[in-house]
Design a protein around this motif. Structure first.
Motif, mmCIF file in Angstrom:
data_model
loop_
_atom_site.group_PDB
_atom_site.id
_atom_site.type_symbol
_atom_site.label_atom_id
_atom_site.label_comp_id
_atom_site.label_asym_id
_atom_site.label_seq_id
_atom_site.Cartn_x
_atom_site.Cartn_y
_atom_site.Cartn_z
ATOM 1 N N ARG A 91 42.994 43.385 35.851
ATOM 2 C CA ARG A 91 42.099 42.249 35.684
ATOM 3 C C ARG A 91 41.823 41.606 37.026
ATOM 4 O O ARG A 91 42.504 41.859 38.025
ATOM 5 C CB ARG A 91 42.730 41.215 34.750
ATOM 6 C CG ARG A 91 43.067 41.713 33.361
ATOM 7 C CD ARG A 91 41.833 42.015 32.541
ATOM 8 N NE ARG A 91 41.022 40.845 32.317
ATOM 9 C CZ ARG A 91 41.230 39.968 31.327
ATOM 10 N NH1 ARG A 91 42.222 40.133 30.492
ATOM 11 N NH2 ARG A 91 40.427 38.935 31.178
ATOM 12 N N GLY A 92 40.819 40.744 37.041
ATOM 13 C CA GLY A 92 40.546 39.977 38.245
ATOM 14 C C GLY A 92 41.550 38.846 38.411
ATOM 15 O O GLY A 92 42.404 38.623 37.557
ATOM 16 N N PHE A 116 49.357 35.411 43.558
ATOM 17 C CA PHE A 116 48.912 35.420 44.941
ATOM 18 C C PHE A 116 48.749 33.999 45.451
ATOM 19 O O PHE A 116 48.141 33.153 44.788
ATOM 20 C CB PHE A 116 47.555 36.127 45.078
ATOM 21 C CG PHE A 116 47.604 37.610 44.913
ATOM 22 C CD1 PHE A 116 47.282 38.192 43.706
ATOM 23 C CD2 PHE A 116 47.973 38.424 45.972
ATOM 24 C CE1 PHE A 116 47.324 39.572 43.545
ATOM 25 C CE2 PHE A 116 48.020 39.801 45.834
ATOM 26 C CZ PHE A 116 47.698 40.374 44.610
ATOM 27 N N PHE A 166 44.895 36.053 51.905
ATOM 28 C CA PHE A 166 45.814 36.181 50.780
ATOM 29 C C PHE A 166 47.168 36.715 51.230
ATOM 30 O O PHE A 166 47.260 37.535 52.155
ATOM 31 C CB PHE A 166 45.241 37.134 49.736
ATOM 32 C CG PHE A 166 44.088 36.567 48.963
ATOM 33 C CD1 PHE A 166 42.800 36.613 49.471
ATOM 34 C CD2 PHE A 166 44.296 35.975 47.729
ATOM 35 C CE1 PHE A 166 41.736 36.087 48.766
ATOM 36 C CE2 PHE A 166 43.249 35.444 47.007
ATOM 37 C CZ PHE A 166 41.956 35.492 47.523
ATOM 38 N N GLY A 167 48.205 36.284 50.517
ATOM 39 C CA GLY A 167 49.493 36.919 50.667
ATOM 40 C C GLY A 167 49.498 38.274 49.960
ATOM 41 O O GLY A 167 48.524 38.654 49.317
ATOM 42 N N TYR A 172 35.463 51.497 35.559
ATOM 43 C CA TYR A 172 36.053 52.630 36.277
ATOM 44 C C TYR A 172 34.925 53.458 36.886
ATOM 45 O O TYR A 172 33.871 53.634 36.264
ATOM 46 C CB TYR A 172 36.880 53.515 35.339
ATOM 47 C CG TYR A 172 38.106 52.827 34.769
ATOM 48 C CD1 TYR A 172 38.062 52.202 33.528
ATOM 49 C CD2 TYR A 172 39.299 52.806 35.488
ATOM 50 C CE1 TYR A 172 39.179 51.568 33.013
ATOM 51 C CE2 TYR A 172 40.422 52.172 34.969
ATOM 52 C CZ TYR A 172 40.348 51.562 33.741
ATOM 53 O OH TYR A 172 41.457 50.934 33.236
ATOM 54 N N TYR A 189 36.241 42.205 47.965
ATOM 55 C CA TYR A 189 37.606 42.464 48.409
ATOM 56 C C TYR A 189 38.054 43.839 47.918
ATOM 57 O O TYR A 189 37.637 44.308 46.869
ATOM 58 C CB TYR A 189 38.572 41.432 47.841
ATOM 59 C CG TYR A 189 38.405 40.028 48.357
ATOM 60 C CD1 TYR A 189 37.595 39.118 47.693
ATOM 61 C CD2 TYR A 189 39.094 39.605 49.499
ATOM 62 C CE1 TYR A 189 37.446 37.822 48.156
ATOM 63 C CE2 TYR A 189 38.960 38.301 49.964
ATOM 64 C CZ TYR A 189 38.138 37.434 49.291
ATOM 65 O OH TYR A 189 38.005 36.145 49.744
ATOM 66 N N GLN A 218 41.662 45.782 46.911
ATOM 67 C CA GLN A 218 43.066 45.540 46.606
ATOM 68 C C GLN A 218 43.805 46.865 46.523
ATOM 69 O O GLN A 218 43.438 47.740 45.740
ATOM 70 C CB GLN A 218 43.221 44.781 45.285
ATOM 71 C CG GLN A 218 44.669 44.432 44.969
ATOM 72 C CD GLN A 218 44.819 43.657 43.680
ATOM 73 O OE1 GLN A 218 43.899 43.553 42.872
ATOM 74 N NE2 GLN A 218 45.986 43.077 43.476
ATOM 75 N N LEU A 271 44.860 41.279 49.028
ATOM 76 C CA LEU A 271 43.416 41.459 49.031
ATOM 77 C C LEU A 271 42.906 41.451 50.464
ATOM 78 O O LEU A 271 43.294 40.593 51.260
ATOM 79 C CB LEU A 271 42.733 40.319 48.257
ATOM 80 C CG LEU A 271 42.628 40.483 46.751
ATOM 81 C CD1 LEU A 271 43.982 40.415 46.090
ATOM 82 C CD2 LEU A 271 41.703 39.426 46.181
ATOM 83 N N PHE A 284 41.219 49.130 43.935
ATOM 84 C CA PHE A 284 40.649 48.198 42.967
ATOM 85 C C PHE A 284 39.752 47.247 43.751
ATOM 86 O O PHE A 284 40.207 46.630 44.717
ATOM 87 C CB PHE A 284 41.787 47.446 42.263
ATOM 88 C CG PHE A 284 41.385 46.681 41.051
ATOM 89 C CD1 PHE A 284 41.769 45.361 40.894
ATOM 90 C CD2 PHE A 284 40.649 47.263 40.041
ATOM 91 C CE1 PHE A 284 41.429 44.645 39.755
ATOM 92 C CE2 PHE A 284 40.292 46.568 38.904
ATOM 93 C CZ PHE A 284 40.683 45.249 38.761
ATOM 94 N N LEU A 287 37.264 43.974 44.004
ATOM 95 C CA LEU A 287 37.046 42.679 43.376
ATOM 96 C C LEU A 287 35.914 41.938 44.048
ATOM 97 O O LEU A 287 35.846 41.853 45.279
ATOM 98 C CB LEU A 287 38.318 41.831 43.453
ATOM 99 C CG LEU A 287 39.464 42.310 42.571
ATOM 100 C CD1 LEU A 287 40.784 41.759 43.054
ATOM 101 C CD2 LEU A 287 39.217 41.895 41.130
ATOM 102 N N GLY A 333 35.532 38.256 39.683
ATOM 103 C CA GLY A 333 35.118 39.109 38.598
ATOM 104 C C GLY A 333 36.287 39.944 38.087
ATOM 105 O O GLY A 333 37.390 39.885 38.633
ATOM 106 N N PRO A 334 36.056 40.768 37.057
ATOM 107 C CA PRO A 334 37.138 41.537 36.436
ATOM 108 C C PRO A 334 37.544 42.778 37.218
ATOM 109 O O PRO A 334 38.575 43.384 36.913
ATOM 110 C CB PRO A 334 36.558 41.929 35.079
ATOM 111 C CG PRO A 334 35.087 41.944 35.301
ATOM 112 C CD PRO A 334 34.803 40.867 36.309
ATOM 113 N N GLY A 335 36.754 43.185 38.207
ATOM 114 C CA GLY A 335 37.137 44.309 39.058
ATOM 115 C C GLY A 335 36.589 45.653 38.622
ATOM 116 O O GLY A 335 36.237 45.870 37.459
ATOM 117 N N ARG A 379 37.720 49.771 39.272
ATOM 118 C CA ARG A 379 38.701 50.700 39.848
ATOM 119 C C ARG A 379 37.982 51.976 40.250
ATOM 120 O O ARG A 379 37.365 52.643 39.406
ATOM 121 C CB ARG A 379 39.827 50.996 38.858
ATOM 122 C CG ARG A 379 40.953 51.820 39.504
ATOM 123 C CD ARG A 379 42.207 51.806 38.679
ATOM 124 N NE ARG A 379 42.800 50.488 38.530
ATOM 125 C CZ ARG A 379 43.542 49.865 39.443
ATOM 126 N NH1 ARG A 379 43.774 50.450 40.612
ATOM 127 N NH2 ARG A 379 44.063 48.682 39.191
#
Lengths: 117, 116
Positions: free
Chosen positions: A42-43, A90, A107-108, B10, B35, B37, B43, B88, B90, B108-110, B112
Motif C-alpha cells: 500500500r501507499g 517512516f 525519509f528514514g 502491477y 518516489y 521504494q 523512499l 515499488f 509511489l 497514492g497506492p503504488g 509494483r
C-alpha cells in the motif's frame, strides 16, 4: 544536508503495552517532521506532523509524537498497542533552512513494528 | 490514498522495453512527486514537479523521465536505461503555499514494477 535516522529496523511489542518508534534528524534550520505508516503493498498514510508550537503532537489512530529539539528527536508513541498497528513506519523531515528545491522530504529507512498477542 | 490514483497496480517489463506508470490526482494540488521504494532503503525521490510544464530531477533520476502537461497528471516512464527497475513506485502530491515547508504530502497506492 538534511537527514533522518531510524535506528531500529524492527520493534516488537505485546498488545496492550506502550510502543515507541525512534527517529532522530539533522537539519540546518527549523525542522518540519512527519510520521507515516505503510501497510503491505500500500501507499504511505500520514499519521502526524510537527511544524511549530507544542512539543507533543497528537495524530491519527491514537498515535502521538514528542519533538525534542535538544536531542534532535521525534519519537512516535502509543500508550497501548494493537495487533492492527503492525506495519512499517517512516519518519521524514524537511529543512526549514533550505530555500528552493521544492518541498523535498527526506525519509528514514523505516521501522517494522510487530505487535503480538 | 484519497484522491490519488496510480495504475497499473502491477507492471511487468521486458528487457529493453520502456514502460509508463500513471499517476492522477483530483486534490487540486500543485506539486507532484515520484518516489522509488526498495526494501531497507526507505523512499528515494526520482522527479518532482511544482507546476504544470515544469519538473526537476530528484536524487535518482537516471533512467527515468516524466512529463507534466496537466495539473492532474504526472506520468513516469521507466526507460531501458534503468538497469535495475524492480521496485515499488509511489506517487505523492502536496499543495504548495508560501509557507510550503509544513505541507503534508499525500501518497497514492503504488505500482509494483517487475522485470521478466
Amino acid at each position: 544536508a538534511q537527514s533522518v535516522a531510524q535506528p531500529e529496523d524492527q520493534v516488537n511489542v505485546a498488545e496492550g503495552n506502550p510502543l515507541t518508534v525512534k527517529c532522530t534528524y539533522s537539519v540546518s534550520g527549523n525542522p518540519y517532521l512527519f510520521w507515516y505508516v505503510q501497510y503491505p503493498n500500500r501507499g504511505l498514510q500520514f499519521l502526524l506532523k510537527y511544524i511549530t508550537g507544542d512539543n507533543l503532537v497528537k495524530g491519527s489512530y491514537g498515535f502521538e509524537a514528542e519533538f525534542n529539539k535538544s536531542q534532535t528527536s521525534f519519537h512516535l508513541k502509543k500508550p497501548s498497542a494493537l495487533v492492527s498497528d503492525s506495519a512499517l513506519y517512516f519518519c521524514a523531515v524537511r529543512d526549514g533552512g533550505v530555500t528552493g528545491g521544492g518541498n523535498k522530504l527526506t525519509f528514514g529507512t523505516g521501522t517494522q513494528l510487530k505487535v503480538e498477542l | 490514498d484519497g484522491g490519488i490514483t496510480q495504475s497499473p497496480k502491477y507492471l511487468f517489463r521486458k528487457e529493453g522495453q520502456n514502460v509508463t506508470l500513471s499517476c492522477e490526482q483530483n486534490l487540486n494540488h500543485d506539486a507532484m512527486y515520484w518516489y522509488r521504494q526498495d526494501p531497507g532503503q526507505g523512499l528515494r525521490l526520482i522527479y518532482y514537479s511544482q507546476i504544470v510544464n515544469d519538473f526537476q530531477k530528484g536524487d535518482i533520476a537516471e533512467g527515468y523521465s516524466v512529463s507534466r502537461e496537466k495539473k492532474e497528471s504526472f506520468p513516469l516512464t521507466v526507460t531501458s536505461a534503468q538497469k535495475n527497475p524492480t521496485a515499488f513506485y509511489l506517487c505523492a502530491t502536496d499543495q504548495r503555499g508560501l509557507a510550503g515547508k509544513g505541507e503534508t504530502q499525500y501518497f497514492g497506492p503504488g505500482t509494483r514494477l517487475l522485470v521478466l
